[in-house]
Design a protein around this motif. Sequence first.
Motif, PDB file in Angstrom:
ATOM      1  N   GLU A 215      13.625  57.626  56.056  1.00 20.11           N
ATOM      2  CA  GLU A 215      13.879  58.738  55.154  1.00 20.11           C
ATOM      3  C   GLU A 215      15.160  59.459  55.593  1.00 20.11           C
ATOM      4  OE1 GLU A 215       9.151  59.693  54.315  1.00 20.11           O
ATOM      5  OE2 GLU A 215      10.252  60.808  55.862  1.00 20.11           O
ATOM      6  N   ASP A 216      16.047  59.700  54.641  1.00 18.61           N
ATOM      7  CA  ASP A 216      17.266  60.493  54.878  1.00 18.61           C
ATOM      8  C   ASP A 216      18.172  59.894  55.952  1.00 18.61           C
ATOM      9  OD1 ASP A 216      16.273  62.284  52.998  1.00 18.61           O
ATOM     10  OD2 ASP A 216      15.355  63.572  54.502  1.00 18.61           O
ATOM     11  N   LEU A 217      18.213  58.585  56.044  1.00 20.96           N
ATOM     12  CA  LEU A 217      19.160  57.952  56.959  1.00 20.96           C
ATOM     13  C   LEU A 217      20.587  58.123  56.426  1.00 20.96           C
ATOM     14  CD1 LEU A 217      18.639  56.503  59.646  1.00 20.96           C
ATOM     15  CD2 LEU A 217      18.811  54.322  58.431  1.00 20.96           C
ATOM     16  N   ALA A 218      20.684  58.461  55.143  1.00 18.34           N
ATOM     17  CA  ALA A 218      21.956  58.823  54.515  1.00 18.34           C
ATOM     18  C   ALA A 218      21.760  60.140  53.780  1.00 18.34           C
ATOM     19  CB  ALA A 218      22.414  57.734  53.545  1.00 18.34           C
ATOM     20  N   GLY A 219      22.667  61.087  53.971  1.00 15.53           N
ATOM     21  CA  GLY A 219      22.580  62.364  53.290  1.00 15.53           C
ATOM     22  C   GLY A 219      21.601  63.331  53.944  1.00 15.53           C
ATOM     23  N   ASN A 220      21.489  64.500  53.356  1.00 10.00           N
ATOM     24  CA  ASN A 220      20.681  65.636  53.813  1.00 10.00           C
ATOM     25  C   ASN A 220      21.350  66.333  54.992  1.00 10.00           C
ATOM     26  OD1 ASN A 220      18.666  67.495  53.579  1.00 10.00           O
ATOM     27  ND2 ASN A 220      16.979  66.131  54.104  1.00 10.00           N
ATOM     28  N   VAL A 221      21.311  65.753  56.196  1.00 14.53           N
ATOM     29  CA  VAL A 221      22.027  66.361  57.326  1.00 14.53           C
ATOM     30  C   VAL A 221      22.705  65.271  58.156  1.00 14.53           C
ATOM     31  CG1 VAL A 221      20.582  68.419  57.537  1.00 14.53           C
ATOM     32  CG2 VAL A 221      19.936  66.335  58.781  1.00 14.53           C
ATOM     33  N   TRP A 222      23.886  65.600  58.703  1.00 14.95           N
ATOM     34  CA  TRP A 222      24.455  64.765  59.748  1.00 14.95           C
ATOM     35  C   TRP A 222      23.493  64.764  60.926  1.00 14.95           C
ATOM     36  CZ3 TRP A 222      28.601  61.655  59.460  1.00 14.95           C
ATOM     37  CH2 TRP A 222      29.594  61.930  58.509  1.00 14.95           C
ATOM     38  N   GLU A 223      23.518  63.712  61.731  1.00 16.68           N
ATOM     39  CA  GLU A 223      22.591  63.610  62.864  1.00 16.68           C
ATOM     40  C   GLU A 223      23.343  63.296  64.149  1.00 16.68           C
ATOM     41  OE1 GLU A 223      19.125  61.243  61.997  1.00 16.68           O
ATOM     42  OE2 GLU A 223      19.278  61.688  59.849  1.00 16.68           O
ATOM     43  N   TRP A 224      23.012  64.051  65.192  1.00 16.93           N
ATOM     44  CA  TRP A 224      23.616  63.824  66.507  1.00 16.93           C
ATOM     45  C   TRP A 224      23.269  62.433  67.023  1.00 16.93           C
ATOM     46  CZ3 TRP A 224      27.187  67.034  68.132  1.00 16.93           C
ATOM     47  CH2 TRP A 224      27.107  68.398  67.875  1.00 16.93           C
ATOM     48  N   THR A 225      24.207  61.820  67.729  1.00 11.59           N
ATOM     49  CA  THR A 225      23.934  60.571  68.438  1.00 11.59           C
ATOM     50  C   THR A 225      24.191  60.769  69.928  1.00 11.59           C
ATOM     51  OG1 THR A 225      26.159  59.597  68.385  1.00 11.59           O
ATOM     52  CG2 THR A 225      24.772  59.304  66.421  1.00 11.59           C
ATOM     53  N   ALA A 226      23.858  59.776  70.709  1.00 11.46           N
ATOM     54  CA  ALA A 226      24.015  59.869  72.162  1.00 11.46           C
ATOM     55  C   ALA A 226      25.466  59.784  72.610  1.00 11.46           C
ATOM     56  CB  ALA A 226      23.203  58.762  72.838  1.00 11.46           C
ATOM     57  N   ASP A 227      26.345  59.239  71.767  1.00 15.47           N
ATOM     58  CA  ASP A 227      27.677  58.838  72.214  1.00 15.47           C
ATOM     59  C   ASP A 227      28.730  59.937  72.132  1.00 15.47           C
ATOM     60  OD1 ASP A 227      27.003  56.118  72.753  1.00 15.47           O
ATOM     61  OD2 ASP A 227      26.990  55.749  70.596  1.00 15.47           O
ATOM     62  N   TRP A 228      29.672  59.877  73.066  1.00 22.36           N
ATOM     63  CA  TRP A 228      30.893  60.641  72.948  1.00 22.36           C
ATOM     64  C   TRP A 228      31.730  60.029  71.836  1.00 22.36           C
ATOM     65  CZ3 TRP A 228      31.300  65.208  75.169  1.00 22.36           C
ATOM     66  CH2 TRP A 228      30.542  65.467  76.327  1.00 22.36           C
ATOM     67  N   TYR A 229      32.384  60.886  71.075  1.00 25.26           N
ATOM     68  CA  TYR A 229      33.191  60.411  69.955  1.00 25.26           C
ATOM     69  C   TYR A 229      34.590  60.008  70.407  1.00 25.26           C
ATOM     70  CZ  TYR A 229      36.318  60.616  65.955  1.00 25.26           C
ATOM     71  OH  TYR A 229      37.275  60.331  65.025  1.00 25.26           O
ATOM     72  N   ALA A 230      35.041  58.867  69.884  1.00 25.61           N
ATOM     73  CA  ALA A 230      36.426  58.430  70.057  1.00 25.61           C
ATOM     74  C   ALA A 230      36.726  57.454  68.939  1.00 25.61           C
ATOM     75  CB  ALA A 230      36.653  57.767  71.407  1.00 25.61           C
ATOM     76  N   PRO A 231      37.939  57.486  68.392  1.00 24.27           N
ATOM     77  CA  PRO A 231      38.302  56.465  67.402  1.00 24.27           C
ATOM     78  C   PRO A 231      38.169  55.076  68.015  1.00 24.27           C
ATOM     79  CG  PRO A 231      39.903  58.248  67.418  1.00 24.27           C
ATOM     80  CD  PRO A 231      39.008  58.452  68.612  1.00 24.27           C
ATOM     81  N   TYR A 232      37.745  54.109  67.228  1.00 25.33           N
ATOM     82  CA  TYR A 232      37.625  52.755  67.735  1.00 25.33           C
ATOM     83  C   TYR A 232      38.991  52.268  68.203  1.00 25.33           C
ATOM     84  CZ  TYR A 232      33.227  52.910  65.131  1.00 25.33           C
ATOM     85  OH  TYR A 232      32.000  53.259  64.646  1.00 25.33           O
ATOM     86  N   GLY A 233      38.996  51.539  69.299  1.00 29.57           N
ATOM     87  CA  GLY A 233      40.237  50.999  69.822  1.00 29.57           C
ATOM     88  C   GLY A 233      40.941  51.909  70.793  1.00 29.57           C
ATOM     89  N   VAL A 234      40.446  53.153  70.968  1.00 37.25           N
ATOM     90  CA  VAL A 234      41.053  54.072  71.935  1.00 37.25           C
ATOM     91  C   VAL A 234      40.604  53.662  73.329  1.00 37.25           C
ATOM     92  CG1 VAL A 234      41.073  56.454  72.771  1.00 37.25           C
ATOM     93  CG2 VAL A 234      41.229  55.977  70.330  1.00 37.25           C
ATOM     94  N   PRO A 235      41.499  53.592  74.308  1.00 37.40           N
ATOM     95  CA  PRO A 235      41.107  53.201  75.659  1.00 37.40           C
ATOM     96  C   PRO A 235      39.972  54.066  76.201  1.00 37.40           C
ATOM     97  CG  PRO A 235      43.488  53.277  75.479  1.00 37.40           C
ATOM     98  CD  PRO A 235      42.956  53.843  74.196  1.00 37.40           C
ATOM     99  N   ALA A 236      39.067  53.443  76.921  1.00 37.97           N
ATOM    100  CA  ALA A 236      37.895  54.145  77.434  1.00 37.97           C
ATOM    101  C   ALA A 236      38.266  55.290  78.368  1.00 37.97           C
ATOM    102  CB  ALA A 236      36.972  53.165  78.150  1.00 37.97           C
ATOM    103  N   ALA A 237      39.447  55.222  78.990  1.00 38.18           N
ATOM    104  CA  ALA A 237      39.849  56.260  79.931  1.00 38.18           C
ATOM    105  C   ALA A 237      40.232  57.565  79.236  1.00 38.18           C
ATOM    106  CB  ALA A 237      41.031  55.770  80.758  1.00 38.18           C
ATOM    107  N   THR A 238      40.419  57.528  77.908  1.00 35.75           N
ATOM    108  CA  THR A 238      40.784  58.740  77.178  1.00 35.75           C
ATOM    109  C   THR A 238      39.625  59.728  77.218  1.00 35.75           C
ATOM    110  OG1 THR A 238      42.189  57.461  75.692  1.00 35.75           O
ATOM    111  CG2 THR A 238      41.516  59.659  74.956  1.00 35.75           C
ATOM    112  N   PRO A 239      39.848  60.963  77.678  1.00 24.53           N
ATOM    113  CA  PRO A 239      38.734  61.918  77.764  1.00 24.53           C
ATOM    114  C   PRO A 239      38.147  62.209  76.387  1.00 24.53           C
ATOM    115  CG  PRO A 239      40.637  62.685  79.012  1.00 24.53           C
ATOM    116  CD  PRO A 239      41.100  61.516  78.195  1.00 24.53           C
ATOM    117  N   ALA A 240      36.834  62.257  76.295  1.00 25.67           N
ATOM    118  CA  ALA A 240      36.147  62.588  75.048  1.00 25.67           C
ATOM    119  C   ALA A 240      35.459  63.942  75.217  1.00 25.67           C
ATOM    120  CB  ALA A 240      35.125  61.512  74.709  1.00 25.67           C
ATOM    121  N   ARG A 241      35.599  64.803  74.230  1.00 25.84           N
ATOM    122  CA  ARG A 241      35.051  66.154  74.321  1.00 25.84           C
ATOM    123  C   ARG A 241      34.039  66.458  73.230  1.00 25.84           C
ATOM    124  NH1 ARG A 241      40.481  66.493  75.683  1.00 25.84           N
ATOM    125  NH2 ARG A 241      40.916  67.386  77.739  1.00 25.84           N
TER     126      ARG A 241
END
Length: 288
Positions: free
Chosen positions: A216-242
């Motif tokens: 239920e509501d896997l799309a829409g209603n509310v955004w949902e937090w995930t475990a991961d730090w956000y970074a654009p795909y392809g960005v080196p892992a050493a780039t700090p994520a905030r």
Amino acid sequence: MKVRPPIDARRRRCRTGVVALALTALPVIAAADMIRVPGGQTRIGDDASRADERPSFVAAVAAFELDRGPVTVAAFARHVARQHIVTEAERIGSASVMTYGSGRWQLVAGANWRRPLGPDGPAATETHPVTQVSWHDAQAYCTAQGKRLPTEVEFEHAARLAGHGGRHAFGDALRRDGRYRANVWTGAFPALNTGADGYKATSPVGAYGRDGLGFEDLAGNVWEWTADWYAPYGVPAATPAREKAQRGGSFLCDPDVCYGFRVSGRAHATPDSTLMHVGFRCARDPVG
């Protein structure tokens, strides 16, 4: 145009405390059902879409279990009562609210999970997804349940399986037989929300039915937090994520603007942010 809520520089890591609660009227609701998601290989991202969804890649995903729907206000209230929690927004005294018409975000004094729009707004409805909870609040809830937050890859894997390869967890079409299949923005963002889908803010969990996997509501209603730090795909892992990544889209997502309720859609905010359109659900490794 990408509308992003403000980052409150005053926010710090959440601490717990004791608070007096009036919860005697809460209904008795069973713990959220969980659905076992089979493992496999999934293409993550979309090379024809937004910059942070590129380049797409193939990920191997182990089987896991995911809550059928986002955590409701009633379930979160029971957690607060049991654990004697003071949430991040309550401790700080404000939370982020968007003004319809202007699209401007501001910190509203007194806004929290009980009254997501502030003290002058309506009380949160027990059957709706809880909002104005930070990543820290969501993580603490899942840990208390013996669970965890899902990863971005797990969330997208589940959404793709649920939608049978469509653009959304409910398939390709936003409407079927004239009826909306998710709670999203209808109208011209941010000037006008017509409420053509039945709601102008959050909706009861499961109001739009269940998708191909039973979620239920896997799309829409509310955004949902995930475990991961956000970074654009392809960005080196050493780039700090905030910031922490969010998935699923919300009632503020216009298909002509962010279109965040696509299976590959992403959002992000600092882990101490509390927002009127962000909630969560929990995951866990398979039991038995």
